[in-house]
Motif scaffolding. Structure first.
Motif, PDB file in Angstrom:
ATOM      1  N   ARG A   1       4.703   1.796   5.740  1.00 31.11           N
ATOM      2  CA  ARG A   1       3.373   1.179   5.702  1.00 31.11           C
ATOM      3  C   ARG A   1       2.348   2.205   5.233  1.00 31.11           C
ATOM      4  O   ARG A   1       2.185   3.262   5.845  1.00 31.11           O
ATOM      5  CB  ARG A   1       2.969   0.703   7.102  1.00 31.11           C
ATOM      6  CG  ARG A   1       3.930  -0.245   7.784  1.00 31.11           C
ATOM      7  CD  ARG A   1       3.506  -0.452   9.217  1.00 31.11           C
ATOM      8  NE  ARG A   1       4.411  -1.291   9.966  1.00 31.11           N
ATOM      9  CZ  ARG A   1       4.411  -1.368  11.306  1.00 31.11           C
ATOM     10  NH1 ARG A   1       3.537  -0.649  12.004  1.00 31.11           N
ATOM     11  NH2 ARG A   1       5.268  -2.155  11.924  1.00 31.11           N
ATOM     12  N   GLY A   2       1.640   1.893   4.153  1.00 32.02           N
ATOM     13  CA  GLY A   2       0.557   2.748   3.676  1.00 32.02           C
ATOM     14  C   GLY A   2       0.970   4.200   3.518  1.00 32.02           C
ATOM     15  O   GLY A   2       0.206   5.106   3.846  1.00 32.02           O
ATOM     16  N   SER A   3       2.148   4.437   3.001  1.00 30.26           N
ATOM     17  CA  SER A   3       2.705   5.788   2.927  1.00 30.26           C
ATOM     18  C   SER A   3       3.278   6.070   1.549  1.00 30.26           C
ATOM     19  O   SER A   3       3.513   5.161   0.748  1.00 30.26           O
ATOM     20  CB  SER A   3       3.802   5.968   3.984  1.00 30.26           C
ATOM     21  OG  SER A   3       3.288   5.796   5.284  1.00 30.26           O
TER      22      SER A   3
ATOM     23  N   ASP B   1       0.810  -1.214   0.000  1.00 33.65           N
ATOM     24  CA  ASP B   1       0.000   0.000   0.000  1.00 33.65           C
ATOM     25  C   ASP B   1       0.849   1.273   0.000  1.00 33.65           C
ATOM     26  O   ASP B   1       0.315   2.374   0.144  1.00 33.65           O
ATOM     27  CB  ASP B   1      -0.917   0.012   1.232  1.00 33.65           C
ATOM     28  CG  ASP B   1      -1.940  -1.115   1.193  1.00 33.65           C
ATOM     29  OD1 ASP B   1      -2.418  -1.436   0.095  1.00 33.65           O
ATOM     30  OD2 ASP B   1      -2.236  -1.675   2.271  1.00 33.65           O
ATOM     31  N   SER B   2       2.133   1.116  -0.151  1.00 35.97           N
ATOM     32  CA  SER B   2       3.036   2.263  -0.125  1.00 35.97           C
ATOM     33  C   SER B   2       3.640   2.518  -1.494  1.00 35.97           C
ATOM     34  O   SER B   2       3.693   1.631  -2.353  1.00 35.97           O
ATOM     35  CB  SER B   2       4.163   2.039   0.892  1.00 35.97           C
ATOM     36  OG  SER B   2       3.648   1.928   2.197  1.00 35.97           O
TER      37      SER B   2
ATOM     38  N   GLN C   1       3.583   8.923  11.967  1.00 33.98           N
ATOM     39  CA  GLN C   1       2.259   8.371  11.689  1.00 33.98           C
ATOM     40  C   GLN C   1       1.302   9.489  11.309  1.00 33.98           C
ATOM     41  O   GLN C   1       1.250  10.541  11.962  1.00 33.98           O
ATOM     42  CB  GLN C   1       1.744   7.625  12.927  1.00 33.98           C
ATOM     43  CG  GLN C   1       0.387   6.965  12.728  1.00 33.98           C
ATOM     44  CD  GLN C   1       0.008   6.104  13.923  1.00 33.98           C
ATOM     45  OE1 GLN C   1       0.850   5.739  14.730  1.00 33.98           O
ATOM     46  NE2 GLN C   1      -1.279   5.797  14.030  1.00 33.98           N
ATOM     47  N   ASP C   2       0.527   9.265  10.223  1.00 33.67           N
ATOM     48  CA  ASP C   2      -0.502  10.220   9.779  1.00 33.67           C
ATOM     49  C   ASP C   2       0.044  11.648   9.723  1.00 33.67           C
ATOM     50  O   ASP C   2      -0.569  12.595  10.228  1.00 33.67           O
ATOM     51  CB  ASP C   2      -1.715  10.171  10.717  1.00 33.67           C
ATOM     52  CG  ASP C   2      -2.391   8.813  10.705  1.00 33.67           C
ATOM     53  OD1 ASP C   2      -2.356   8.144   9.661  1.00 33.67           O
ATOM     54  OD2 ASP C   2      -2.923   8.414  11.756  1.00 33.67           O
TER      55      ASP C   2
ATOM     56  N   ASP D   1       2.955  12.403  15.088  1.00 33.92           N
ATOM     57  CA  ASP D   1       1.692  11.673  14.952  1.00 33.92           C
ATOM     58  C   ASP D   1       0.566  12.663  14.677  1.00 33.92           C
ATOM     59  O   ASP D   1       0.276  13.547  15.494  1.00 33.92           O
ATOM     60  CB  ASP D   1       1.402  10.893  16.241  1.00 33.92           C
ATOM     61  CG  ASP D   1       0.207   9.956  16.084  1.00 33.92           C
ATOM     62  OD1 ASP D   1      -0.489  10.020  15.058  1.00 33.92           O
ATOM     63  OD2 ASP D   1      -0.018   9.150  17.006  1.00 33.92           O
TER      64      ASP D   1
ATOM     65  N   SER E   1       4.106   5.364   8.844  1.00 36.53           N
ATOM     66  CA  SER E   1       2.785   4.768   8.688  1.00 36.53           C
ATOM     67  C   SER E   1       1.769   5.830   8.292  1.00 36.53           C
ATOM     68  O   SER E   1       1.650   6.865   8.970  1.00 36.53           O
ATOM     69  CB  SER E   1       2.371   4.087   9.997  1.00 36.53           C
ATOM     70  OG  SER E   1       1.073   3.565   9.906  1.00 36.53           O
ATOM     71  N   GLY E   2       1.030   5.577   7.203  1.00 36.63           N
ATOM     72  CA  GLY E   2      -0.031   6.473   6.784  1.00 36.63           C
ATOM     73  C   GLY E   2       0.421   7.902   6.580  1.00 36.63           C
ATOM     74  O   GLY E   2      -0.319   8.837   6.854  1.00 36.63           O
ATOM     75  N   SER E   3       1.631   8.089   6.056  1.00 32.31           N
ATOM     76  CA  SER E   3       2.226   9.408   5.999  1.00 32.31           C
ATOM     77  C   SER E   3       2.761   9.743   4.612  1.00 32.31           C
ATOM     78  O   SER E   3       2.907   8.867   3.748  1.00 32.31           O
ATOM     79  CB  SER E   3       3.373   9.517   7.020  1.00 32.31           C
ATOM     80  OG  SER E   3       2.888   9.377   8.339  1.00 32.31           O
ATOM     81  N   TYR E   4       3.055  11.026   4.434  1.00 33.58           N
ATOM     82  CA  TYR E   4       3.735  11.514   3.232  1.00 33.58           C
ATOM     83  C   TYR E   4       5.081  12.091   3.650  1.00 33.58           C
ATOM     84  O   TYR E   4       5.142  13.015   4.475  1.00 33.58           O
ATOM     85  CB  TYR E   4       2.907  12.580   2.528  1.00 33.58           C
ATOM     86  CG  TYR E   4       3.659  13.342   1.454  1.00 33.58           C
ATOM     87  CD1 TYR E   4       3.934  12.745   0.225  1.00 33.58           C
ATOM     88  CD2 TYR E   4       4.109  14.648   1.678  1.00 33.58           C
ATOM     89  CE1 TYR E   4       4.638  13.436  -0.757  1.00 33.58           C
ATOM     90  CE2 TYR E   4       4.803  15.339   0.699  1.00 33.58           C
ATOM     91  CZ  TYR E   4       5.074  14.727  -0.517  1.00 33.58           C
ATOM     92  OH  TYR E   4       5.769  15.403  -1.482  1.00 33.58           O
TER      93      TYR E   4
END
Length: 355
Positions: free
Chosen positions: A265-267, A249-250, A299-300, A315, A282-285
């Motif tokens: 992860r997911g980034s 997902d990255s 994160q995020d 975070d 995680s979940g980041s740009y």
């Protein structure tokens, strides 16, 4: 030839980071600035290095050791107080002996290296040779008047009315005659023995002082802007490599180095960038020109053109740019209700808050 590396000083322009670590150990592309200096000296064929240290001697010694990992033999030279660059030469007299030497500020960043400078010094056998560069605000540097043939006509430390835009960049080559100069001068108004005064003494006593102009990249990494710019420049040439894990997902775009144990992860990570070992994104740009050190948690969060030091935690932060984030720092959103900003800041901190 020997090398004298200056790694004392209090690093006031990089506070609060330098309250807990020497400025020479703040990382550029996840490697301390001092390491670039020592690697440059080793590439130039010099093996005997004296490092002048002050209150942060333990941290410098722990990072550098005996110098063997750089192919060097390091001697540590304690300086009780930062009493000026010429004072550093004074206390290094026994180590330097009657050898020619290069004096290199431990937070200077000369990308093209000093090899060519040493070749010129050995060829013309001037009494001193100084590395110079053109700067927009010379009043915060040692400023040189230079003749057409490259000889130094005069040198002033931080003049109110600079006579040129040519600034000394923190690399100097000397023959043993400089020891006469540092003994001959008096402390300046700020109570320091200035190397500019010692060089002016050489000029006044008709010694041969010459210059070499930096045509490549140089940066003073003594402040936040200098650190970010040096980081940007080094990342331009980073080699893409992944020793960590990137999930399905990255997306990783461009020149990105992902060090061992790091997890994406997911980034989305857009290079040039470096992700340190055992860091979790995680979940980041992560945007261009960003270095994130080891053992961080992001994160995020959106972040670019920034340096994040080890063990930091970000975070839920919507946008971070042009920032230095210190060791073990924590950055999280403020409460929405009631709207407020909660700050726990050390001395000399600087914060900009979006209204």
């Amino acid at each position: 030839m020997k090398a004298l590396v200056l790694s004392g000083g209090s690093g006031t322009r990089l506070r609060p980071l330098t309250h807990t670590s020497p400025k020479q150990l703040v990382p550029v592309a996840n490697k301390p600035v001092l390491y670039y200096v020592l690697e440059d000296i080793a590439r130039a064929g010099i093996t005997e290095v004296g490092i002048v240290v002050g209150d942060t001697a333990f941290e410098i010694h722990e990072a550098v050791g005996d110098g063997s990992k750089f192919g060097l033999h390091v001697t540590y030279l304690p300086q009780e107080k930062p009493l000026g660059l010429a004072h550093a030469v004074l206390i290094a007299r026994d180590f330097l002996g009657d050898n020619d030497f290069v004096m290199y500020l431990g937070d200077s960043f000369v990308v093209d290296g000093i090899g060519g400078l040493l070749d010129e010094f050995r060829a013309d056998r001037a009494d001193a040779r100084i590395l110079l560069t053109r700067v927009p605000d010379p009043s915060v540097f040692g400023v040189a008047e230079v003749a057409d043939d490259g000889r130094i006509l005069g040198l002033e430390e931080k003049p109110a009315r600079p006579k040129s835009n040519m600034a000394a960049v923190g690399v100097y080559l000397f023959t043993p005659v400089v020891h006469q100069a540092v003994r001959a001068i008096e402390p300046s108004r700020r109570g320091e023995l200035e190397i500019t005064h010692a060089i002016q003494w050489l000029i006044d006593t008709r010694h041969d002082v010459r210059s070499t102009v930096v045509h490549g990249y140089w940066k003073d990494t003594g402040d936040a802007l200098g650190m970010l710019e040096a980081n940007r420049f080094v990342l331009e040439s980073v080699e893409p490599r992944s020793e960590g894990t990137v999930d399905a997902d990255s997306e990783v775009v461009g020149r990105v180095r992902i060090e061992a144990g790091a997890q994406i992860r997911g980034s989305r990570v857009v290079g040039p960038a470096v992700i340190g070992c055992n860091t979790v994104i995680s979940g980041s740009y992560i945007g261009p020109y960003t270095s994130i050190a080891e053992n961080c948690q992001v994160q995020d969060t959106e972040i670019e053109y920034s340096i994040v030091l080890r063990d930091a935690h970000l975070d839920g932060v919507s946008r971070v740019k042009a920032s230095l984030i210190g060791r073990n720092a924590s950055v999280t959103p403020a409460p929405r209700n009631p709207a407020s900003n909660r700050l726990i800041l050390g001395d000399h901190s600087e914060v900009q808050i979006s209204s």
